[in-house]
Motif scaffolding. Structure first.
Motif, PDB file in Angstrom:
ATOM      1  N   VAL A  71       0.983  -1.178   0.007  1.00 24.63           N
ATOM      2  CA  VAL A  71      -0.072  -0.136   0.155  1.00 24.63           C
ATOM      3  C   VAL A  71       0.871   1.134   0.049  1.00 24.63           C
ATOM      4  CG1 VAL A  71      -1.751   1.286   1.203  1.00 24.63           C
ATOM      5  CG2 VAL A  71      -1.877  -1.218   1.252  1.00 24.63           C
ATOM      6  N   ASP A  72       0.633   2.049  -0.893  1.00 31.94           N
ATOM      7  CA  ASP A  72       1.406   3.417  -1.036  1.00 31.94           C
ATOM      8  C   ASP A  72       0.732   4.375  -0.020  1.00 31.94           C
ATOM      9  OD1 ASP A  72       3.092   5.441  -1.793  1.00 31.94           O
ATOM     10  OD2 ASP A  72       2.226   5.570  -3.882  1.00 31.94           O
ATOM     11  N   SER A  73       1.411   4.746   1.163  1.00 30.47           N
ATOM     12  CA  SER A  73       0.595   5.602   2.070  1.00 30.47           C
ATOM     13  C   SER A  73       1.088   7.050   1.465  1.00 30.47           C
ATOM     14  CB  SER A  73       1.282   5.197   3.409  1.00 30.47           C
ATOM     15  OG  SER A  73       2.688   5.399   3.594  1.00 30.47           O
ATOM     16  N   ALA A  74       2.054   7.307   0.843  1.00 31.26           N
ATOM     17  CA  ALA A  74       2.467   8.482   0.238  1.00 31.26           C
ATOM     18  C   ALA A  74       1.277   9.080  -0.704  1.00 31.26           C
ATOM     19  CB  ALA A  74       3.838   8.163  -0.237  1.00 31.26           C
ATOM     20  N   PHE A  75       0.891   7.943  -1.426  1.00 26.07           N
ATOM     21  CA  PHE A  75      -0.107   8.572  -2.361  1.00 26.07           C
ATOM     22  C   PHE A  75      -1.521   8.913  -1.659  1.00 26.07           C
ATOM     23  CE2 PHE A  75      -4.074   7.459  -4.795  1.00 26.07           C
ATOM     24  CZ  PHE A  75      -3.742   8.118  -5.918  1.00 26.07           C
ATOM     25  N   LEU A 124      -3.142   3.212  -5.226  1.00 22.76           N
ATOM     26  CA  LEU A 124      -2.881   2.919  -3.842  1.00 22.76           C
ATOM     27  C   LEU A 124      -1.963   1.638  -3.520  1.00 22.76           C
ATOM     28  CD1 LEU A 124      -3.742   3.757  -1.044  1.00 22.76           C
ATOM     29  CD2 LEU A 124      -5.606   2.238  -1.142  1.00 22.76           C
ATOM     30  N   LEU A 125      -2.376   0.753  -4.487  1.00 21.26           N
ATOM     31  CA  LEU A 125      -1.927  -0.584  -4.271  1.00 21.26           C
ATOM     32  C   LEU A 125      -0.556  -0.687  -5.325  1.00 21.26           C
ATOM     33  CD1 LEU A 125      -4.970  -2.808  -4.185  1.00 21.26           C
ATOM     34  CD2 LEU A 125      -3.817  -2.007  -2.493  1.00 21.26           C
ATOM     35  N   LYS A 126      -0.083   0.368  -5.895  1.00 22.37           N
ATOM     36  CA  LYS A 126       1.079   0.277  -6.668  1.00 22.37           C
ATOM     37  C   LYS A 126       1.101  -0.667  -7.997  1.00 22.37           C
ATOM     38  CE  LYS A 126       4.247   1.479  -2.943  1.00 22.37           C
ATOM     39  NZ  LYS A 126       5.472   1.326  -2.297  1.00 22.37           N
ATOM     40  N   LEU A 127      -0.285  -0.858  -8.419  1.00 24.57           N
ATOM     41  CA  LEU A 127      -0.325  -1.566  -9.493  1.00 24.57           C
ATOM     42  C   LEU A 127       0.160  -1.058 -10.668  1.00 24.57           C
ATOM     43  CD1 LEU A 127      -3.802  -3.288  -8.714  1.00 24.57           C
ATOM     44  CD2 LEU A 127      -1.529  -4.371  -8.253  1.00 24.57           C
ATOM     45  N   ASP A 128       0.292   0.290 -11.048  1.00 24.85           N
ATOM     46  CA  ASP A 128       0.648   0.917 -11.975  1.00 24.85           C
ATOM     47  C   ASP A 128       2.297   0.410 -12.293  1.00 24.85           C
ATOM     48  OD1 ASP A 128       1.054   2.321  -9.661  1.00 24.85           O
ATOM     49  OD2 ASP A 128       1.606   4.183 -10.819  1.00 24.85           O
ATOM     50  N   LYS A 129       3.107   0.249 -11.075  1.00 26.53           N
ATOM     51  CA  LYS A 129       4.258  -0.014 -11.263  1.00 26.53           C
ATOM     52  C   LYS A 129       4.282  -1.612 -11.795  1.00 26.53           C
ATOM     53  CE  LYS A 129       5.935   3.672  -8.889  1.00 26.53           C
ATOM     54  NZ  LYS A 129       4.733   4.493  -9.145  1.00 26.53           N
ATOM     55  N   LEU A 158       2.025  -3.118 -13.214  1.00 26.17           N
ATOM     56  CA  LEU A 158       1.490  -3.495 -14.832  1.00 26.17           C
ATOM     57  C   LEU A 158       1.974  -2.430 -15.704  1.00 26.17           C
ATOM     58  CD1 LEU A 158      -2.057  -3.942 -13.587  1.00 26.17           C
ATOM     59  CD2 LEU A 158      -0.552  -5.748 -14.173  1.00 26.17           C
ATOM     60  N   SER A 159       3.475  -2.389 -15.987  1.00 27.31           N
ATOM     61  CA  SER A 159       4.049  -1.371 -16.852  1.00 27.31           C
ATOM     62  C   SER A 159       3.542  -1.343 -18.205  1.00 27.31           C
ATOM     63  CB  SER A 159       5.479  -1.391 -16.376  1.00 27.31           C
ATOM     64  OG  SER A 159       5.956  -2.782 -17.065  1.00 27.31           O
ATOM     65  N   TRP A 160       2.826  -2.278 -18.764  1.00 35.21           N
ATOM     66  CA  TRP A 160       2.637  -2.349 -20.149  1.00 35.21           C
ATOM     67  C   TRP A 160       1.817  -1.292 -20.773  1.00 35.21           C
ATOM     68  CZ3 TRP A 160      -2.479  -2.967 -20.576  1.00 35.21           C
ATOM     69  CH2 TRP A 160      -3.129  -3.615 -19.784  1.00 35.21           C
ATOM     70  N   LEU A 161       1.246  -0.401 -19.836  1.00 38.36           N
ATOM     71  CA  LEU A 161       0.321   0.810 -20.307  1.00 38.36           C
ATOM     72  C   LEU A 161       0.670   1.859 -19.470  1.00 38.36           C
ATOM     73  CD1 LEU A 161      -2.196   1.411 -21.786  1.00 38.36           C
ATOM     74  CD2 LEU A 161      -3.501   0.903 -19.601  1.00 38.36           C
ATOM     75  N   LEU A 162       0.841   2.902 -20.183  1.00 39.86           N
ATOM     76  CA  LEU A 162       0.998   4.204 -19.527  1.00 39.86           C
ATOM     77  C   LEU A 162      -0.129   4.812 -18.606  1.00 39.86           C
ATOM     78  CD1 LEU A 162       3.310   6.191 -19.355  1.00 39.86           C
ATOM     79  CD2 LEU A 162       2.382   7.507 -21.367  1.00 39.86           C
ATOM     80  N   TRP A 163      -0.001   4.434 -17.498  1.00 40.23           N
ATOM     81  CA  TRP A 163      -1.034   4.614 -16.644  1.00 40.23           C
ATOM     82  C   TRP A 163      -1.607   6.232 -16.348  1.00 40.23           C
ATOM     83  CZ3 TRP A 163      -4.652   1.214 -16.177  1.00 40.23           C
ATOM     84  CH2 TRP A 163      -4.201  -0.191 -16.331  1.00 40.23           C
ATOM     85  N   PRO A 164      -0.643   6.910 -16.143  1.00 35.26           N
ATOM     86  CA  PRO A 164      -0.796   8.525 -16.344  1.00 35.26           C
ATOM     87  C   PRO A 164      -1.860   9.046 -17.525  1.00 35.26           C
ATOM     88  CG  PRO A 164       1.257   8.210 -15.427  1.00 35.26           C
ATOM     89  CD  PRO A 164       0.994   6.791 -16.184  1.00 35.26           C
ATOM     90  N   LEU A 165      -1.408   8.614 -18.468  1.00 36.89           N
ATOM     91  CA  LEU A 165      -1.898   8.837 -19.917  1.00 36.89           C
ATOM     92  C   LEU A 165      -3.097   8.501 -20.192  1.00 36.89           C
ATOM     93  CD1 LEU A 165      -1.500  10.369 -22.404  1.00 36.89           C
ATOM     94  CD2 LEU A 165      -0.671   8.310 -23.515  1.00 36.89           C
ATOM     95  N   ALA A 166      -3.565   7.172 -19.417  1.00 36.31           N
ATOM     96  CA  ALA A 166      -4.949   6.714 -19.516  1.00 36.31           C
ATOM     97  C   ALA A 166      -5.617   7.503 -18.432  1.00 36.31           C
ATOM     98  CB  ALA A 166      -4.866   4.956 -18.960  1.00 36.31           C
ATOM     99  N   ASP A 167      -5.076   7.800 -17.344  1.00 36.13           N
ATOM    100  CA  ASP A 167      -5.797   8.856 -16.320  1.00 36.13           C
ATOM    101  C   ASP A 167      -6.093   9.949 -17.130  1.00 36.13           C
ATOM    102  OD1 ASP A 167      -6.858   9.164 -13.944  1.00 36.13           O
ATOM    103  OD2 ASP A 167      -5.057   9.418 -12.779  1.00 36.13           O
TER     104      ASP A 167
END
Length: 137
Positions: A1-5, A56-61, A63-72
């Motif tokens: 869990v990413d508490s910093a997020f 929150l669960l750092k799944l974006d790191k 699942l790096s096959w997709l540029l998550w910030p761009l999807a967001d």
């Protein structure tokens, strides 16, 4: 869990988006608003919750096959466009106070979508070299 997020501005904006979208959804459901209004609000609750859990669960790191910030960003822009149409529709027809309240919550949510997308858009570099602010060691 990413508490910093959770403590970050992005985390606070995501939480605010989920809360406001849920309030909008409840207003539309209780007021028996048009199905499109309820569907857009429900989809916004679900999609924003999924993005919140992703970060929150750092799944974006992982699942790096997709540029998550761009999807967001894409999600925020499309949601803002849908919210603009649905909220103007809800404010114009305002069959009762629940529909009016849902439309107002939707406009607040639209602003939160823009607040969420702009910093992410500034952060993404599209093939440009990153600029260093500290000297290399």
């Amino acid at each position: 869990v990413d508490s910093a997020f959770l403590r970050s501005l992005r985390g606070a904006v995501k939480i605010a988006r989920v809360v406001v979208a849920f309030a909008m959804f409840l207003c539309f459901v209780i007021s028996s608003a048009h199905g499109a209004c309820t569907a857009v609000a429900g989809m916004e609750v679900a999609i924003t919750t999924l993005f919140f859990l992703l970060y929150l669960l750092k799944l974006d790191k992982k699942l790096s096959w997709l540029l998550w910030p761009l999807a967001d960003i894409f999600n925020s822009v499309i949601a803002a466009l849908f919210l603009l149409v649905v909220c103007l529709f809800a404010l114009i027809i305002r069959t009762n106070n629940g529909t009016l309240a849902g439309g107002v919550f939707g406009l607040v949510l639209l602003l939160l979508c823009v607040v969420d997308a702009v910093p992410l858009f500034r952060k993404i570099s599209f093939g440009e070299p990153s600029v260093r602010t500290t000297p290399a060691k």
